[in-house]
Design an enzyme around this catalytic site. Structure first.
Site, PDB file in Angstrom:
ATOM      1  N   TRP A  27     -20.252 -60.799 -56.888  1.00  0.00           N
ATOM      2  CA  TRP A  27     -20.385 -59.784 -57.940  1.00  0.00           C
ATOM      3  C   TRP A  27     -21.861 -59.504 -58.236  1.00  0.00           C
ATOM      4  O   TRP A  27     -22.187 -58.525 -58.917  1.00  0.00           O
ATOM      5  CB  TRP A  27     -19.663 -60.225 -59.224  1.00  0.00           C
ATOM      6  N   GLU A  41     -18.741 -70.637 -64.568  1.00  0.00           N
ATOM      7  CA  GLU A  41     -18.069 -71.432 -63.530  1.00  0.00           C
ATOM      8  C   GLU A  41     -17.776 -72.866 -63.948  1.00  0.00           C
ATOM      9  O   GLU A  41     -17.174 -73.622 -63.187  1.00  0.00           O
ATOM     10  CB  GLU A  41     -18.924 -71.426 -62.256  1.00  0.00           C
ATOM     11  N   LYS A  87     -21.908 -72.500 -68.176  1.00  0.00           N
ATOM     12  CA  LYS A  87     -22.995 -72.414 -67.201  1.00  0.00           C
ATOM     13  C   LYS A  87     -23.829 -71.152 -67.456  1.00  0.00           C
ATOM     14  O   LYS A  87     -25.029 -71.130 -67.270  1.00  0.00           O
ATOM     15  CB  LYS A  87     -22.367 -72.344 -65.804  1.00  0.00           C
TER      16      LYS A  87
HETATM   17  C1  BGC Z   1     -23.172 -68.091 -60.328  1.00  0.00           C
HETATM   18  C2  BGC Z   1     -22.374 -66.860 -59.981  1.00  0.00           C
HETATM   19  C3  BGC Z   1     -23.074 -66.102 -58.874  1.00  0.00           C
HETATM   20  C4  BGC Z   1     -23.320 -67.019 -57.692  1.00  0.00           C
HETATM   21  C5  BGC Z   1     -24.082 -66.333 -56.588  1.00  0.00           C
HETATM   22  C6  BGC Z   1     -23.415 -68.921 -59.094  1.00  0.00           C
HETATM   23  O1  BGC Z   1     -24.243 -69.983 -59.410  1.00  0.00           O
HETATM   24  O2  BGC Z   1     -22.484 -68.874 -61.265  1.00  0.00           O
HETATM   25  O3  BGC Z   1     -22.229 -66.032 -61.110  1.00  0.00           O
HETATM   26  O4  BGC Z   1     -22.314 -65.017 -58.475  1.00  0.00           O
HETATM   27  O5  BGC Z   1     -24.081 -68.118 -58.120  1.00  0.00           O
HETATM   28  O6  BGC Z   1     -25.338 -65.928 -57.033  1.00  0.00           O
END
Ligand code: BGC
Length: 904
Positions: free
Chosen positions: A465, A604, A725
């Protein structure tokens, strides 16, 4: 001009502070440096000594003499570019005493300031992740290929990683790990074709070795995309050589890059060899934690050579993407043909050129590399590669590329007054956005841009995203690049439909991590290194990625007015995504509300409810708000679309009248949990979770940004706590205006008490560890919205510098974070500059940080370029075509190409 001069003496540094030019120092400080302390700690003493004083420039007295930098000094038998260090620390240009004597203080400072604002420089040799990180920051590329800024003399090892990637070249491999077959799809590290080294008297090629390198300086010139490395090398045999390497990625013919290799034997006469190879004995080895998996992605199929051109062809093992890498070696500015010996083994093809040299005489070699793959080049790859390699190209490529960058900077540059560091890092971010995207302007690449650019292998080069965070930059400056990213998604709409079907949903469910074909590339389980157990990985439940794609479609069409795209592709994506969310919304007749469950929000740390076997969460606020918003948007635009087109697209998307009715119903009945103070729960039952004592954890661990890992190491789960996070519940405010979020929430039947937003921001800040770089940018926006500019600035500037200082302690080594880079640009122009585009209306309402006096930039809205210059009380706008805009609530009529000033 207020200056601070620094003189390094035997065991101390003398600082002299003057308030006016040519006046004796107003104050002097002696700082004894501690030999046991690191240079950084000694620098800190300078900062403390100067606390409270203001100055415009620094002067280094009596620096060491080097041709790459005039501000290097020696402290404790270590050399440091004190100018660079002080510029980073004090945010002022720092010149040498000699430059002041030659050009005068004002001129020397002005030149240095310009230099600082256009260069990313590193002095000295670093190892391990630190060097990997600098390689990522010094990557050159053009959106087709990305070439890490490694030393050309390096092979991959724990200190150096000369990776090369081509957009869209992915391959899958399966590895048996702890009894499980695990398949991963990676952006493939292609053969190392940047390799060049030298040897004296037919000895082995020089290898990067700290003991041999006397000096090393790397400088990326952002203005023309050239990366140069200057080295002074003393071999154990006593031979002394100066080597200057200049690399440039071709911005016009994006299949190529070129290297100039200047060698000066300083103290010897004799025979010198230059070694050039294309080395296919490479694996995907950039990310240490992936090393248990099979990482051998390529097979070599053939090698050949003709005249000075060598070719190595191969293909990826499973995806069967063919590639051909060719290179040519020559002596610059010479018509003499180099005598080259070509040899090859199964994995590499090597060219060796031999010349007779005399001390002090420089030799300039050049190597140009061309790459083609079967993804974008139809027909004979070897012929296409050879055709790209006529003799002697470095100068021509540099010239074309400089012209490209000159034109590009005219469009994309953001000029910030009064803050060299922000200025430099802004340009660094713009540079990385361009080298990740540029070639996609051609529309010929079926590829998007991964979260880590074309700069490294973290997240296996997947598309997330994160596109949403850099989409605005492209849409506002290079709409064709933006469209190309959207087409990558459109071309994978069927895969998204299949994915939805496979999980018994309808419509299109885009994968959380996308690669070659658009199927889900997130892992379903991961091996916990502490317990050696396979734990479920639910991150793919971030179904909100489909909202981001729909948002990008709407954003792009709003900015460009490209209704053809909307009619041909965009609407089909919107309706298919909407159909997916309709199928995800379940009506609870008791509550008379729709619920969306089994999903994760952007945070996350929360994958499911504690003590629950069911994956995912219910009614994630961000998801539900954005789904309701998306439905409203579709309901608003659909009636404006030509009936015939609408019917065709509805048929293609299997979007029925019942869907329309349901969508209307859902858009006013999705469930949120909001407490009496107006705190929007991140998800249902969030308020029941206990809080964590962050202070206690900070005392215990120091850095708590990855609280999930800390908790897991204690046998606990982050699912069980109010700990995030990154921004989640409030994420919608970053994407759409607070007024629009509030309208959605009110339409859903919830009331928001006065002051609710301030309380929400504080509430979630108290519970967020910023374990993702995407967190701070959202909070920089939120706090600015809340008029808390001090805090906003803190979040913004940490985000702006995040890759430069590698604030996550090693992740930049695995690729830059393009999402945060794109978002900082958006914050500068949209939030601080205050330029908004809504409903065909451009408005400006600035919130400039105190640290800046003016920001100047250009953006194109609906095909019309606007030029903005915004300072604390004045907004100046020029438009290419006549336009009516709003500045701080006042209507302003713009005539074509005439500056209009509005005070505020
Ligand atoms: C983040 C995500 C992001 C991904 C790739 C992760 O650490 O929590 O939101 O899309 O990294 O950058």
């Amino acid at each position: 001009m207020r200056t601070v001069s620094l003189k390094v003496m035997h065991e101390s540094m003398e600082l002299s502070y003057s308030e006016k030019d040519n006046q004796p120092p107003f104050r002097k400080f002696m700082i004894a440096y501690d030999k046991k302390q690191k240079i950084g700690e000694n620098l800190e003493k300078i900062k403390i000594a100067l606390a409270g004083l203001s100055f415009d420039a620094g002067i280094i007295e009596d620096p060491l003499i080097y041709n790459f930098s005039d501000t290097i000094v020696g402290i404790n038998h270590q050399q440091i570019d004190m100018g660079l260090a002080l510029t980073n620390m004090l945010n002022i240009p720092v010149v040498s005493e000699q430059a002041v004597n030659t050009s005068g203080l004002a001129e020397a400072v002005s030149q240095k300031k310009k230099y600082n604002e256009w260069h990313l420089d590193y002095f000295g040799q670093y190892n391990g992740k630190r060097n990997y990180g600098q390689e990522a920051m010094l990557t050159i590329g053009n959106g087709y290929l990305g070439l890490r800024g490694a030393y050309v003399e390096a092979n991959a090892d724990s200190n150096n990683y000369p990776g090369m990637y081509v957009a869209g070249v992915y391959n899958q491999l399966t590895t048996n790990i702890n009894g499980r077959q695990v398949t991963n799809e990676d952006l493939v590290n292609l053969p190392n074709a940047q390799y060049l080294s030298f040897g004296v008297d037919h000895q082995n090629p020089f290898k990067i070795d700290k003991d041999d390198i006397q000096e090393i300086y790397r400088s990326l010139d952002l203005k023309n995309g050239q990366l140069s490395t200057s080295m002074l090398i003393q071999l154990s045999t006593g031979h002394l050589l100066e080597i200057k390497t200049t690399k440039v990625a071709d911005m016009v013919n994006w299949h190529r890059f070129s290297i100039k290799y200047d060698i000066t034997p300083v103290n010897f006469t004799g025979s010198l060899q230059v070694y050039s190879k294309i080395d296919a004995a490479v694996i995907n080895g950039n990310v240490e934690r992936y090393q248990d998996f099979d990482q051998h992605h390529i097979d070599v199929t053939s090698m050949s050579s003709q005249d000075n051109v060598v070719l190595l062809a191969g293909q990826t093992k499973q995806s069967k993407i063919q590639f051909c890498v060719g290179s040519t070696l020559s002596l610059s500015e010479s018509t003499d043909k180099l005598k080259i010996q070509t040899t090859n083994d199964k994995q590499q093809i090597l060219q060796v050129a031999s010349v007779q040299v005399t001390a002090g005489q420089s030799f300039s070699f050049e190597k140009t590399v061309a790459v083609h793959t079967s993804l974008e080049t139809k027909g004979d790859l070897a012929a296409a590669t050879t055709a790209d390699l006529p003799h002697q190209l470095f100068d021509a490529i540099s010239k074309d590329t400089t012209t490209y960058w000159t034109d590009t900077w005219k469009k994309i540059d953001i000029q910030i007054e009064n803050d060299i560091s922000s200025q430099k890092l802004t340009r660094v971010n713009l540079y990385h956005l361009m080298i990740s995207g540029a070639a996609k302007e051609s529309g010929k690449l079926d590829a998007s841009i991964g979260a880590r650019g074309l700069h490294g292998e973290a997240y296996r080069g997947h598309i997330f995203w994160d596109e949403m965070f850099f989409m605005p930059f492209y849409a506002l400056h290079y709409p064709k690049i933006a469209k190309s990213l959207l087409m990558y998604r459109y071309n994978r709409l069927d895969a998204a439909r299949d994915y939805a079907k496979s999980e018994s949903h309808e419509g299109a469910m885009y994968p959380w991590q996308s690669g070659l074909k658009g199927d889900e590339q997130s892992q379903f389980v991961h091996l916990n290194p502490v317990t050696h157990q396979w734990d479920p990985d639910n991150s793919r439940l971030q179904r909100h990625v489909s909202i981001a794609i729909a948002y990008n479609v709407l954003y792009y069409v709003n900015i460009t007015g490209d209704t053809t795209f909307m009619n041909q592709y965009g609407l089909e994506m919107l309706l298919s995504i909407a159909k997916f969310w309709i199928s995800m919304s379940h009506y609870d007749s008791k509550e008379k509300r729709y619920n969306i469950s089994g999903v994760m929000g952007p945070d996350e740390f929360h994958e499911n409810y504690p003590n629950s076997d069911k994956p995912g969460l219910t009614n994630n606020a961000y998801t539900n708000i954005m789904v309701a918003w998306l439905f409203d948007q579709i309901l608003e635009i659909a009636p404006k679309i030509d009936k015939k087109i609408l019917t065709t697209v509805e048929n293609k998307s299997k979007f029925s009248h019942e869907d329309l009715v349901k969508m209307t119903d859902i858009s006013s009945k999705l469930k949120l949990s909001i407490n009496s103070s107006g705190i929007i729960a991140q998800f249902e039952n969030y308020f029941k979770l206990p809080r964590l004592d962050f202070d206690a954890y900070r005392r215990k661990y120091g850095d708590i940004s990855r609280m999930d890992r800390l908790l897991k190491s204690e046998g606990k789960s982050p699912d069980a706590y109010q700990v995030a996070k990154q921004a989640d519940a409030l994420m919608a405010y970053h994407l759409i205006s607070p007024k629009s979020v509030e309208a959605v929430i009110q339409k859903l039947g919830y009331k928001l008490p006065n002051g609710y937003l301030t309380r929400n921001i504080q509430y979630y800040l108290d519970r967020t560890t910023h374990g993702s770089t995407l967190s701070r940018i959202v909070y920089a926006v939120l706090t600015a919205m809340d008029q808390n500019m001090d805090q906003s600035w803190k979040f913004f500037s940490t985000a702006l510098f995040s890759d430069y200082y590698d604030i996550q302690g090693g992740t930049t080594a695995e690729g830059i974070h393009l999402g945060v880079m794109g978002a900082t640009i958006l914050i500068e122009t949209r939030d601080y500059g205050g330029v908004h585009y809504e409903n065909n209306q451009l408005s400006v309402s600035p919130k400039l940080p105190d640290e800046w006096t003016t920001i100047h930039f250009k953006e194109a809205f609906r095909g019309n370029w606007f030029d903005f210059s915004i300072s604390h009380h004045l907004v100046t706008v020029k438009s290419e075509k006549p336009a009516i805009i709003t500045v701080c609530g006042k209507k302003v009529n713009l005539e074509a190409n005439k500056q209009e000033k509005t005070t505020y």
